[in-house]
Design a protein around this motif. Structure first.
Motif, PDB file in Angstrom:
ATOM      1  N   SER A 165      -4.335  -1.843   8.590  1.00 43.94           N
ATOM      2  CA  SER A 165      -5.022  -1.549   9.894  1.00 43.94           C
ATOM      3  C   SER A 165      -4.689  -2.456  10.985  1.00 43.94           C
ATOM      4  CB  SER A 165      -6.838  -0.457   9.830  1.00 43.94           C
ATOM      5  OG  SER A 165      -7.798  -1.752   9.758  1.00 43.94           O
ATOM      6  N   GLU A 166      -4.766  -3.107  10.435  1.00 40.66           N
ATOM      7  CA  GLU A 166      -4.895  -4.354  11.850  1.00 40.66           C
ATOM      8  C   GLU A 166      -3.546  -4.564  12.765  1.00 40.66           C
ATOM      9  OE1 GLU A 166      -5.302  -8.983  12.103  1.00 40.66           O
ATOM     10  OE2 GLU A 166      -6.948  -7.922  10.855  1.00 40.66           O
ATOM     11  N   ALA A 167      -2.544  -4.305  11.220  1.00 39.67           N
ATOM     12  CA  ALA A 167      -1.059  -4.648  11.299  1.00 39.67           C
ATOM     13  C   ALA A 167      -0.654  -2.981  12.149  1.00 39.67           C
ATOM     14  CB  ALA A 167      -0.634  -4.686   9.771  1.00 39.67           C
ATOM     15  N   TYR A 168      -1.599  -1.791  11.806  1.00 39.08           N
ATOM     16  CA  TYR A 168      -0.932  -0.483  12.292  1.00 39.08           C
ATOM     17  C   TYR A 168      -1.638  -0.713  13.377  1.00 39.08           C
ATOM     18  CZ  TYR A 168      -0.517   3.755  13.834  1.00 39.08           C
ATOM     19  OH  TYR A 168       0.168   4.957  14.338  1.00 39.08           O
ATOM     20  N   GLY A 169      -2.554  -1.382  14.323  1.00 39.69           N
ATOM     21  CA  GLY A 169      -3.324  -1.779  15.526  1.00 39.69           C
ATOM     22  C   GLY A 169      -2.494  -2.353  16.488  1.00 39.69           C
ATOM     23  N   ARG A 170      -1.572  -3.658  15.857  1.00 44.51           N
ATOM     24  CA  ARG A 170      -0.715  -4.135  16.583  1.00 44.51           C
ATOM     25  C   ARG A 170       0.654  -3.359  17.038  1.00 44.51           C
ATOM     26  NH1 ARG A 170      -1.801  -8.999  12.728  1.00 44.51           N
ATOM     27  NH2 ARG A 170       0.550  -8.406  11.577  1.00 44.51           N
ATOM     28  N   LEU A 171       1.184  -2.489  15.685  1.00 45.78           N
ATOM     29  CA  LEU A 171       1.944  -1.580  16.028  1.00 45.78           C
ATOM     30  C   LEU A 171       2.025  -1.086  17.320  1.00 45.78           C
ATOM     31  CD1 LEU A 171       3.090  -0.261  12.651  1.00 45.78           C
ATOM     32  CD2 LEU A 171       4.807  -1.709  14.275  1.00 45.78           C
ATOM     33  N   VAL A 172       0.244  -0.064  17.280  1.00 47.18           N
ATOM     34  CA  VAL A 172       0.114   0.547  18.158  1.00 47.18           C
ATOM     35  C   VAL A 172       0.171   0.071  19.814  1.00 47.18           C
ATOM     36  CG1 VAL A 172      -2.695   1.671  20.126  1.00 47.18           C
ATOM     37  CG2 VAL A 172      -1.693   1.936  17.221  1.00 47.18           C
ATOM     38  N   LYS A 182       5.271   7.953   5.231  1.00 46.94           N
ATOM     39  CA  LYS A 182       6.334   9.071   4.493  1.00 46.94           C
ATOM     40  C   LYS A 182       7.336   8.638   5.203  1.00 46.94           C
ATOM     41  CE  LYS A 182       3.090  12.855   4.659  1.00 46.94           C
ATOM     42  NZ  LYS A 182       2.766  14.036   5.281  1.00 46.94           N
ATOM     43  N   LEU A 183       7.730   7.626   5.869  1.00 46.46           N
ATOM     44  CA  LEU A 183       7.583   6.494   7.131  1.00 46.46           C
ATOM     45  C   LEU A 183       9.323   5.980   5.531  1.00 46.46           C
ATOM     46  CD1 LEU A 183       9.870   6.542   8.863  1.00 46.46           C
ATOM     47  CD2 LEU A 183       8.773   4.139   9.618  1.00 46.46           C
ATOM     48  N   GLN A 184      10.031   6.282   5.612  1.00 46.19           N
ATOM     49  CA  GLN A 184      10.988   5.808   4.038  1.00 46.19           C
ATOM     50  C   GLN A 184      11.695   4.871   4.598  1.00 46.19           C
ATOM     51  OE1 GLN A 184      13.740   8.736   1.740  1.00 46.19           O
ATOM     52  NE2 GLN A 184      11.805   9.960   2.123  1.00 46.19           N
ATOM     53  N   GLU A 185      12.645   4.733   6.213  1.00 53.07           N
ATOM     54  CA  GLU A 185      12.893   3.331   6.981  1.00 53.07           C
ATOM     55  C   GLU A 185      12.693   3.165   8.076  1.00 53.07           C
ATOM     56  OE1 GLU A 185      17.271   4.334   7.898  1.00 53.07           O
ATOM     57  OE2 GLU A 185      17.438   6.006   6.911  1.00 53.07           O
ATOM     58  N   PRO A 228       7.978  -5.433   9.072  1.00 55.40           N
ATOM     59  CA  PRO A 228       7.183  -6.340   8.526  1.00 55.40           C
ATOM     60  C   PRO A 228       6.049  -5.730   9.188  1.00 55.40           C
ATOM     61  CG  PRO A 228       7.917  -8.380   9.797  1.00 55.40           C
ATOM     62  CD  PRO A 228       8.579  -7.052   9.867  1.00 55.40           C
ATOM     63  N   LEU A 229       5.028  -5.247  10.235  1.00 49.46           N
ATOM     64  CA  LEU A 229       4.629  -4.224  10.807  1.00 49.46           C
ATOM     65  C   LEU A 229       3.878  -2.785   9.543  1.00 49.46           C
ATOM     66  CD1 LEU A 229       3.692  -5.805  14.124  1.00 49.46           C
ATOM     67  CD2 LEU A 229       2.615  -6.906  12.071  1.00 49.46           C
ATOM     68  N   VAL A 230       5.512  -2.940  10.057  1.00 49.60           N
ATOM     69  CA  VAL A 230       5.772  -1.324   9.467  1.00 49.60           C
ATOM     70  C   VAL A 230       4.927  -1.804   8.042  1.00 49.60           C
ATOM     71  CG1 VAL A 230       6.908   1.291   8.606  1.00 49.60           C
ATOM     72  CG2 VAL A 230       6.643  -0.048  11.224  1.00 49.60           C
ATOM     73  N   GLU A 231       5.594  -1.817   7.098  1.00 46.90           N
ATOM     74  CA  GLU A 231       5.198  -2.294   6.047  1.00 46.90           C
ATOM     75  C   GLU A 231       4.146  -2.492   5.419  1.00 46.90           C
ATOM     76  OE1 GLU A 231       7.500  -1.385   3.777  1.00 46.90           O
ATOM     77  OE2 GLU A 231       9.217  -0.995   4.614  1.00 46.90           O
ATOM     78  N   LYS A 232       3.241  -3.581   5.923  1.00 46.29           N
ATOM     79  CA  LYS A 232       1.916  -3.166   6.234  1.00 46.29           C
ATOM     80  C   LYS A 232       1.114  -2.395   6.279  1.00 46.29           C
ATOM     81  CE  LYS A 232       2.273  -8.604   7.167  1.00 46.29           C
ATOM     82  NZ  LYS A 232       1.513  -9.777   7.542  1.00 46.29           N
ATOM     83  N   SER A 233       1.852  -1.988   7.257  1.00 43.45           N
ATOM     84  CA  SER A 233       0.343  -0.559   7.901  1.00 43.45           C
ATOM     85  C   SER A 233       0.829   0.959   6.375  1.00 43.45           C
ATOM     86  CB  SER A 233       0.990   0.129   9.166  1.00 43.45           C
ATOM     87  OG  SER A 233       0.904  -0.849   9.708  1.00 43.45           O
ATOM     88  N   LYS A 234       2.239   1.170   6.285  1.00 42.77           N
ATOM     89  CA  LYS A 234       2.144   1.847   5.442  1.00 42.77           C
ATOM     90  C   LYS A 234       1.495   1.635   3.906  1.00 42.77           C
ATOM     91  CE  LYS A 234       6.599   2.984   4.314  1.00 42.77           C
ATOM     92  NZ  LYS A 234       7.817   3.391   4.331  1.00 42.77           N
ATOM     93  N   SER A 235       0.855  -0.086   3.751  1.00 47.52           N
ATOM     94  CA  SER A 235       0.152   0.160   2.366  1.00 47.52           C
ATOM     95  C   SER A 235      -1.385  -0.308   2.776  1.00 47.52           C
ATOM     96  CB  SER A 235       0.562  -2.081   2.465  1.00 47.52           C
ATOM     97  OG  SER A 235       1.770  -1.691   2.050  1.00 47.52           O
TER      98      SER A 235
END
Length: 145
Positions: A15-22, A60-63, A5-12
């Protein structure tokens, strides 16, 4: 927890979701960088560069469920690039040295009583003593065995 879910939000572009991934993967990426680069400062820089590059290309990440494997591959590639760059720099630096400089710096030295470096003539005797009975001597000297 599944990062999808965080990756999908980051792809959209979230940046907050990507921050959580970091936050979730920064120790993992840093550990890989440190294992490859063996210097904390280089590993910290490489970690930042990996996350910047990942942010720029996460779309670009497909999966999305393969995020961790994708991030690991990016991390290893970044480390290998850095090692190649450093090796190239080292080789070009060595090539710039003059042969006499290399030969002089290879001479053994000791610290004199006044704290300055000088050539160690006692090195030959110490080497000969250490290898006595083994039939070894320094090139250009005779064995004292």
């Amino acid at each position: 927890m599944d990062p999808t879910p965080l990756v999908e939000k980051s792809k959209s572009g979230d940046s907050e979701a990507y921050g959580r991934l970091v936050e979730r993967y920064q120790d993992y990426v840093f550990a890989i960088c440190l294992a490859y680069l063996r210097q904390r400062e280089l590993a910290e820089d490489a970690t930042q560069e990996v996350f910047l590059a990942a942010f720029q290309s996460v779309r670009k990440l497909q999966e999305a469920n393969r995020f961790r494997a994708w991030l690991k591959r990016m991390t290893i590639n970044r480390c290998l690039d850095e090692l190649r760059r450093r090796r190239k720099f080292l080789v070009s630096s060595i090539d710039e040295l003059h042969e006499t400089d290399v030969l002089q710096s290879a001479q053994p030295r000791t610290i004199e009583d006044n704290g300055t470096w000088s050539r160690n003539s006692g090195f030959i005797e110490a080497y000969s003593f250490w290898h006595r009975g083994r039939g070894k001597s320094l090139p250009g000297t005779t064995s004292t065995a």
